[in-house]
Design an enzyme around this catalytic site. Sequence first.
Site, short mmCIF file in Angstrom:
data_model
loop_
_atom_site.label_atom_id
_atom_site.label_comp_id
_atom_site.label_asym_id
_atom_site.label_seq_id
_atom_site.Cartn_x
_atom_site.Cartn_y
_atom_site.Cartn_z
CG ASN A 120 -11.86 28.56 6.60
OD1 ASN A 120 -12.93 28.57 7.19
ND2 ASN A 120 -10.88 27.73 6.92
CD GLU A 153 -11.81 25.86 9.43
OE1 GLU A 153 -10.70 25.78 8.89
OE2 GLU A 153 -12.88 25.55 8.85
CB CYS A 175 -14.18 23.80 6.54
SG CYS A 175 -13.78 22.55 5.30
#
Length: 706
Positions: A172, A176, A174
Site C-alpha cells: 500500500n 506497511e 506507506c
Amino acid sequence: DGIFDALKNTAIIHKSGGGTGFSFSRIRPKNDIVKSTMGVASGPVSFMKIFDAATEQIKQGGRRRGANMGILRVDHPDIEEFITCKADMKTLQNFNISVGATEEFMKALKNDTTYKLINPRNGQVTSEVSAKKIFQEICQQAWTTGDPGMVFLDRINQYNPTPQLGEIESTNPCGEQPLLPYESCNLGSINLGHFVKGYPQSPKIDWEGLAETVKLATRFLDDVIDANAFPLKEIERITKANRKTGLGVMGWADMLIMLGIPYDSEEGLNVASQVAEFINYHSKLESIELAKERGSFPAFKGSIYDSEQPTLPFSGRVFGKNVDLNRPPLDWQSVKEGIRKYGLRNADTITIAPTGTISMIAGASSGIEPLFAVAYVKKVSVGEFPEVNPLFQEVAKRLDFYSDDLMMKVSRAGKLEGINEVPDEVKRLFKTALEIDVHYHVAMQAAWQAFVDNAVSKTINMRNSATVDEVAKAYLEAYELGCKGITIYRDGSRSVQVLYTGSTAEQKNEQKKEVTKEAGGILPEARPSVLSGMTIKMKTDSGNLYVTINEKDGRMFEVFTTLGKSGAAIAAFTEAIGRLISLSLRIGADPNAIIKELVGIRGGEPVWQEGEKILSVPDAIGKALSKYMELKSGKVESQKPLVSLSLEKSQEGHEGLEDDSWGYGNPTCPECGSPLIVSEGCMTCPVCGWSKCERGRTDLGAAFLN
C-alpha cells in the site's frame, strides 16, 4: 489494455477514499520492440507519469488527491531511470517509490559482484550490472530526496500466508501492508499510552487490559470486512478470500516514557519485542475464536496454516536486553493446535500502520515513532503559544523545574539538548527523532517487525548533516536485522536547493568577513543613471509578484520587487525586501548568499508555479533570483543548476532553528504553514495533523500491471 484498465480502477479507488500500490515490474523496458506496431516501448517510468497525472486530477474522496506506491524490481532493465525518476523533486509528486530488492541482488551486493537485468516480456537477460553501483545510486538519491526506499521482496514472500494465490509484488502507499493483486486491508491502532498503570509512582504495563482490547479490536476489524462497501468486485473477492486485518499501535513513545525506558536503549528494544509478541499472540487467539464461530478465511486450504504444524507469518526474533515486565506466559504451541483444529479467521492480523491524524486526535505519539519535538510554538491570530508534550509538562512540574519561560524556550528549540534547566535523566528520556542514533531507529523497526505479520510503517529520520554512507549503512542494517522494507528521510532534503556557484568555503568566509565589517566601513556603489535587466513574474498567495533584476558590468546590481493587487502593508514589506537586496548587492554581497537566505521562508498559503511550490513572497523573490542566475549561466530550462550538497544554517536571526532541529528546511503545511515532518513514511504536520498520504482506515487496491 491492462495498463489503462488499472488506470480506470485507480480513479475509482481514489474517488472512494483509498490509496493504491503498484508494481511496474511487468511492463516491458524502454526501447523494447513492440511487434504489433514495430515501434518501441516507452518503459515503466513513462506510465508512472500517466498514473501520477491522473491522481493529480482526482480528489480523494472529494477532499484531496490520493496516494500511490510505485515499486520496480531491482532486476528490471529500467532500474536506473526508476531510481532517479523523482530527482527534480517535481515529477511523480503523488508517488512514494521503492526499489524491489531480491535475495540475488543482496548477495551480489555483499560479494561485490554483478547481477542480471531481465526483460519481463520474455525472461531474457539483457545485461549484467554491478550491484554496488546500483546500491550507491539508490543511497545517493535517497540522501538527496528521501526516495527511493527499499522493499525486500523475497523476505515479504517468505511470510506470505497464502502463497497458493500468487506472489506479493507491491504494498500500500506507506509500505506497511504487502498485498496481492487487488487485495485490501483494513487497519486499526491501539493507544499503548492507555495501558500503563501506576504511573508515575510504580508504572507497569496493564497486560490484562491490553489483551482484552486486542481481542475486541481483532473482532471489530473482522466485522469491518463484511460491513465495507468495496469499490471494485476484484477487491471484494480477494479481500474476503484472505480476510487480512491490520491491528497496530500508537503511543509507543508515550509508553516508554511512562515506564522510564529511553527509546534508544537495548531495554527499549526488548520491551518492543515483548509488547509486539503479546499483541500478536492475543490477536491470533481471537482469530481462532472467530474461526470457531464464523469459519476460517476461504483461502485457508493451501495456506501456510494448512498443516499439522502450522507456520506463523513472522520470525519471532527477540531483540535487546531482557526487561522483567511481569508479562503473562504465552503458549504459541497452543495457538498452532487451535489453528490446526479450528482454522483461522484472518490470514494476517497485525500491521504497524501510520497514525498521523488519529494519534493527534487521541493525544498520543505517532505509531512506533519517537517524539518529533518535545514542544513547538503554535501561532494563532492573537499571538504565539507553546504546545508542550503533556508528559514532559507533568515531569517538569513533578521534578520542580517547570516555568512558563522554560516551556517557551523548549517550544522554540523543539528539543531539550542544550537547555541547562532540564536534568540529564529527563533529556535522556525525551530524546527526539533527530537526536536518536540511526541504529536505534532501524533496530526499533526490526524489533516490532519480528512479531508483525505484515510490515511496519516507520521513517528512519536523519539529521541534515547525515552522509550518503550513513544512508547505505541504514539500508544494509535494515536488511540484516529482518525488516521487510525501509524508508529514510534526511531532514530538509526535500526543500528547494539553491543555485550554487561552487566557490570554496574559504572564499565564502572571506566574503562573509567583507560584508560584516563594522557600520560605516562599506559604502554602496553609486548607481548609474541607466541600467538594463529583466523582469520575472512569480505567483504568490498575495497576488502576482514582479521581480525586476538590473545588471551592471554583467553582474546582478539591483532588484525591484512589486506585488500586483495587494494591501498596503504587504506591498511595503515587499518593496523593503527589494531595497535591502539592492543595498546588499551594491556593497558586494554574493547573490547566492542572498538567495539562500530567502528560499524556504514560509508564510501564508503555498501556491504552485510550473511544478514548483512557492511558500511565500520572500521565497518567490529568492526563486526568481535563482531563475535569473540560471538564465544568465546559459543553461537551458531542462538542465539542473549546480546545487550545494548541504544546507547551511543562517548565522543570524534564526535562534533555535538549526540544521538538526525538527523541520529544518522542510516543506510547509498547506493548512497551517508549520514545518512538515516525515513520519511513518509520509509527510505530516505535527501541529494541525495534515498528512500528504494518510488515508482512511481502509487501504484499497494494491495491484500490479501486466
